[in-house]
Design an enzyme around this catalytic site. Sequence first.
Site, PDB file in Angstrom:
ATOM      1  N   LYS A  13       0.837  -1.217   0.000  1.00 15.13           N
ATOM      2  CA  LYS A  13       0.000   0.000   0.000  1.00 15.13           C
ATOM      3  C   LYS A  13       0.871   1.268   0.000  1.00 15.13           C
ATOM      4  CE  LYS A  13      -1.962  -1.023   3.930  1.00 15.13           C
ATOM      5  NZ  LYS A  13      -1.160  -2.228   4.261  1.00 15.13           N
ATOM      6  N   ARG A  88      -9.221   1.332   9.369  1.00 13.23           N
ATOM      7  CA  ARG A  88      -8.708   0.009   9.665  1.00 13.23           C
ATOM      8  C   ARG A  88      -9.636  -0.746  10.603  1.00 13.23           C
ATOM      9  NH1 ARG A  88      -2.957   0.712   8.795  1.00 13.23           N
ATOM     10  NH2 ARG A  88      -1.732  -0.975   9.614  1.00 13.23           N
ATOM     11  N   ARG A 123      12.043  -5.526   3.912  1.00  5.99           N
ATOM     12  CA  ARG A 123      11.757  -4.086   3.773  1.00  5.99           C
ATOM     13  C   ARG A 123      12.813  -3.240   4.495  1.00  5.99           C
ATOM     14  NH1 ARG A 123       5.975  -2.048   5.089  1.00  5.99           N
ATOM     15  NH2 ARG A 123       6.281  -3.154   7.037  1.00  5.99           N
ATOM     16  N   ARG A 156      12.010  -1.285  10.238  1.00  9.57           N
ATOM     17  CA  ARG A 156      10.953  -0.804  11.120  1.00  9.57           C
ATOM     18  C   ARG A 156      10.895  -1.667  12.372  1.00  9.57           C
ATOM     19  NH1 ARG A 156       5.512   0.338   7.831  1.00  9.57           N
ATOM     20  NH2 ARG A 156       4.614  -0.821   9.556  1.00  9.57           N
ATOM     21  N   ARG A 167       0.272  -8.470  13.916  1.00  8.79           N
ATOM     22  CA  ARG A 167      -0.344  -7.483  13.013  1.00  8.79           C
ATOM     23  C   ARG A 167      -1.303  -8.183  12.052  1.00  8.79           C
ATOM     24  NH1 ARG A 167       4.857  -4.773  10.694  1.00  8.79           N
ATOM     25  NH2 ARG A 167       3.411  -3.715   9.270  1.00  8.79           N
TER      26      ARG A 167
HETATM   27  P1  AP5 Z   1       4.943  -1.627   1.632  1.00  7.09           P
HETATM   28  O1  AP5 Z   1       4.561  -0.742   0.506  1.00  7.09           O
HETATM   29  O2  AP5 Z   1       5.790  -1.075   2.715  1.00  7.09           O
HETATM   30  O3  AP5 Z   1       3.628  -2.343   2.233  1.00  7.09           O
HETATM   31  P2  AP5 Z   1       2.441  -1.737   3.126  1.00  7.09           P
HETATM   32  O4  AP5 Z   1       1.193  -2.390   2.665  1.00  7.09           O
HETATM   33  O5  AP5 Z   1       2.489  -0.247   3.120  1.00  7.09           O
HETATM   34  O6  AP5 Z   1       2.876  -2.339   4.515  1.00  7.09           O
HETATM   35  P3  AP5 Z   1       2.874  -1.749   6.006  1.00  7.09           P
HETATM   36  O7  AP5 Z   1       3.563  -2.806   6.833  1.00  7.09           O
HETATM   37  O8  AP5 Z   1       3.461  -0.372   6.041  1.00  7.09           O
HETATM   38  O9  AP5 Z   1       1.390  -1.723   6.314  1.00  7.09           O
HETATM   39  P4  AP5 Z   1       0.763  -1.630   7.687  1.00  7.09           P
HETATM   40  O10 AP5 Z   1      -0.600  -1.331   7.254  1.00  7.09           O
HETATM   41  O11 AP5 Z   1       0.912  -2.755   8.599  1.00  7.09           O
HETATM   42  O12 AP5 Z   1       1.634  -0.501   8.433  1.00  7.09           O
HETATM   43  P5  AP5 Z   1       1.294   0.952   8.905  1.00  7.09           P
HETATM   44  O13 AP5 Z   1       2.530   1.741   8.855  1.00  7.09           O
HETATM   45  O14 AP5 Z   1       0.086   1.468   8.214  1.00  7.09           O
HETATM   46  O15 AP5 Z   1       5.646  -2.923   0.975  1.00  7.09           O
HETATM   47  C1  AP5 Z   1       6.235  -3.931   1.785  1.00  7.09           C
HETATM   48  C2  AP5 Z   1       7.571  -4.371   1.166  1.00  7.09           C
HETATM   49  O16 AP5 Z   1       7.321  -5.016  -0.078  1.00  7.09           O
HETATM   50  C3  AP5 Z   1       8.535  -3.217   0.858  1.00  7.09           C
HETATM   51  O17 AP5 Z   1       9.839  -3.653   1.129  1.00  7.09           O
HETATM   52  C4  AP5 Z   1       8.354  -2.958  -0.659  1.00  7.09           C
HETATM   53  O18 AP5 Z   1       9.528  -2.459  -1.264  1.00  7.09           O
HETATM   54  C5  AP5 Z   1       7.997  -4.355  -1.161  1.00  7.09           C
HETATM   55  N1  AP5 Z   1       7.032  -4.351  -2.282  1.00  7.09           N
HETATM   56  C6  AP5 Z   1       5.910  -3.596  -2.393  1.00  7.09           C
HETATM   57  N2  AP5 Z   1       5.236  -3.922  -3.516  1.00  7.09           N
HETATM   58  C7  AP5 Z   1       5.943  -4.916  -4.121  1.00  7.09           C
HETATM   59  C8  AP5 Z   1       5.745  -5.699  -5.307  1.00  7.09           C
HETATM   60  N3  AP5 Z   1       4.677  -5.539  -6.103  1.00  7.09           N
HETATM   61  N4  AP5 Z   1       6.668  -6.653  -5.610  1.00  7.09           N
HETATM   62  C9  AP5 Z   1       7.745  -6.849  -4.800  1.00  7.09           C
HETATM   63  N5  AP5 Z   1       7.984  -6.149  -3.672  1.00  7.09           N
HETATM   64  C10 AP5 Z   1       7.099  -5.190  -3.325  1.00  7.09           C
HETATM   65  O19 AP5 Z   1       0.852   0.718  10.430  1.00  7.09           O
HETATM   66  C11 AP5 Z   1       1.797   0.385  11.435  1.00  7.09           C
HETATM   67  C12 AP5 Z   1       1.094   0.315  12.790  1.00  7.09           C
HETATM   68  O20 AP5 Z   1       0.510   1.613  13.113  1.00  7.09           O
HETATM   69  C13 AP5 Z   1      -0.092  -0.652  12.879  1.00  7.09           C
HETATM   70  O21 AP5 Z   1       0.334  -1.967  13.182  1.00  7.09           O
HETATM   71  C14 AP5 Z   1      -0.904  -0.025  14.029  1.00  7.09           C
HETATM   72  O22 AP5 Z   1      -0.339  -0.315  15.275  1.00  7.09           O
HETATM   73  C15 AP5 Z   1      -0.759   1.460  13.771  1.00  7.09           C
HETATM   74  N6  AP5 Z   1      -1.810   2.008  12.887  1.00  7.09           N
HETATM   75  C16 AP5 Z   1      -1.643   2.541  11.650  1.00  7.09           C
HETATM   76  N7  AP5 Z   1      -2.809   2.939  11.135  1.00  7.09           N
HETATM   77  C17 AP5 Z   1      -3.757   2.650  12.070  1.00  7.09           C
HETATM   78  C18 AP5 Z   1      -5.172   2.806  12.103  1.00  7.09           C
HETATM   79  N8  AP5 Z   1      -5.856   3.349  11.076  1.00  7.09           N
HETATM   80  N9  AP5 Z   1      -5.827   2.386  13.215  1.00  7.09           N
HETATM   81  C19 AP5 Z   1      -5.165   1.867  14.288  1.00  7.09           C
HETATM   82  N10 AP5 Z   1      -3.817   1.677  14.294  1.00  7.09           N
HETATM   83  C20 AP5 Z   1      -3.120   2.074  13.198  1.00  7.09           C
END
Ligand code: AP5
Length: 217
Positions: A13, A88, A123, A156, A167
């Site tokens: 994402k 979420r 990552r 991270r 997660r």
């Molecule tokens: P990447 O693009 O980083 O994936 P992502 O879907 O963004 O993954 P996240 O882990 O950031 O999502 P998340 O939703 O858990 O984390 P967030 O920061 O929102 O891609 C992953 C890897 O794959 C990278 O290395 C990339 O280069 C590679 N890649 C991508 N596409 C590819 C492809 N097509 N082919 C090959 N490789 C590829 O949340 C973190 C924490 O914050 C949560 O756990 C929670 O505690 C809190 N939080 C955040 N938002 C909320 C909310 N709305 N409500 C409550 N808690 C929240």
Amino acid sequence: MRIILLGAPGTGKGTQGKFISEEYNIPKISTGDMLRESITLETKMSQFIQSQIKKGKLVSDKIVCDLIKNRIKKKDCSNGFLLDGFPRSIEQAYYLSESKITVDYVLNFVMSHEKILDRISGRRIHPQSGRIYHIKFNPPKINNIDDITGDSLVLREDDKTETIKNRLKEYEKITYPLKKYYLNQALKEKLQFLEIDAADSLINIKNKIKSILKNNR
Ligand code: AP5
């Protein structure tokens, strides 16, 4: 144009969100990035946020809805925005609908848990800019160095295997039901719900998104 990116952790994402934001000139609003940034403030609230993220648990709806409320009031959102990782939970989706914040597209990134572990374990990020790399699939030009600034890349804190498992559990229990919610909304509103095969290559996903959004330049 207003877009929501839905999907489990590590499905790409943030990576595609950055591309969409640059291509369509709309801000990418990532609650994950905002929460990680808020941790640096060292308040009681930020300690709670840090401990939730470290455990792989979601942060409370109130905290993230307040973050979104303040962020989308800003001028740069007048032309639209992209929400990466929000909503979420059903409560967060209700917050949007009760606040009359409509969306045009919900893109749901889908991939097996096995592949997710592969993606997250490789990552590396540049926290200051939000640039995301992968040691195998999207490596920087120089090992562990950000292409633009020359800063070192970091892992991270919540990308440890045990935390990733939590997660994914949180995703299945609390976030997955949003798929049904938005499929229903798509029947009632103008909103379009589309699934993205997140296991596909970076370029294929980019092109797929371009073709979905082609009428919205
Ligand atoms: P990447 O693009 O980083 O994936 P992502 O879907 O963004 O993954 P996240 O882990 O950031 O999502 P998340 O939703 O858990 O984390 P967030 O920061 O929102 O891609 C992953 C890897 O794959 C990278 O290395 C990339 O280069 C590679 N890649 C991508 N596409 C590819 C492809 N097509 N082919 C090959 N490789 C590829 O949340 C973190 C924490 O914050 C949560 O756990 C929670 O505690 C809190 N939080 C955040 N938002 C909320 C909310 N709305 N409500 C409550 N808690 C929240």
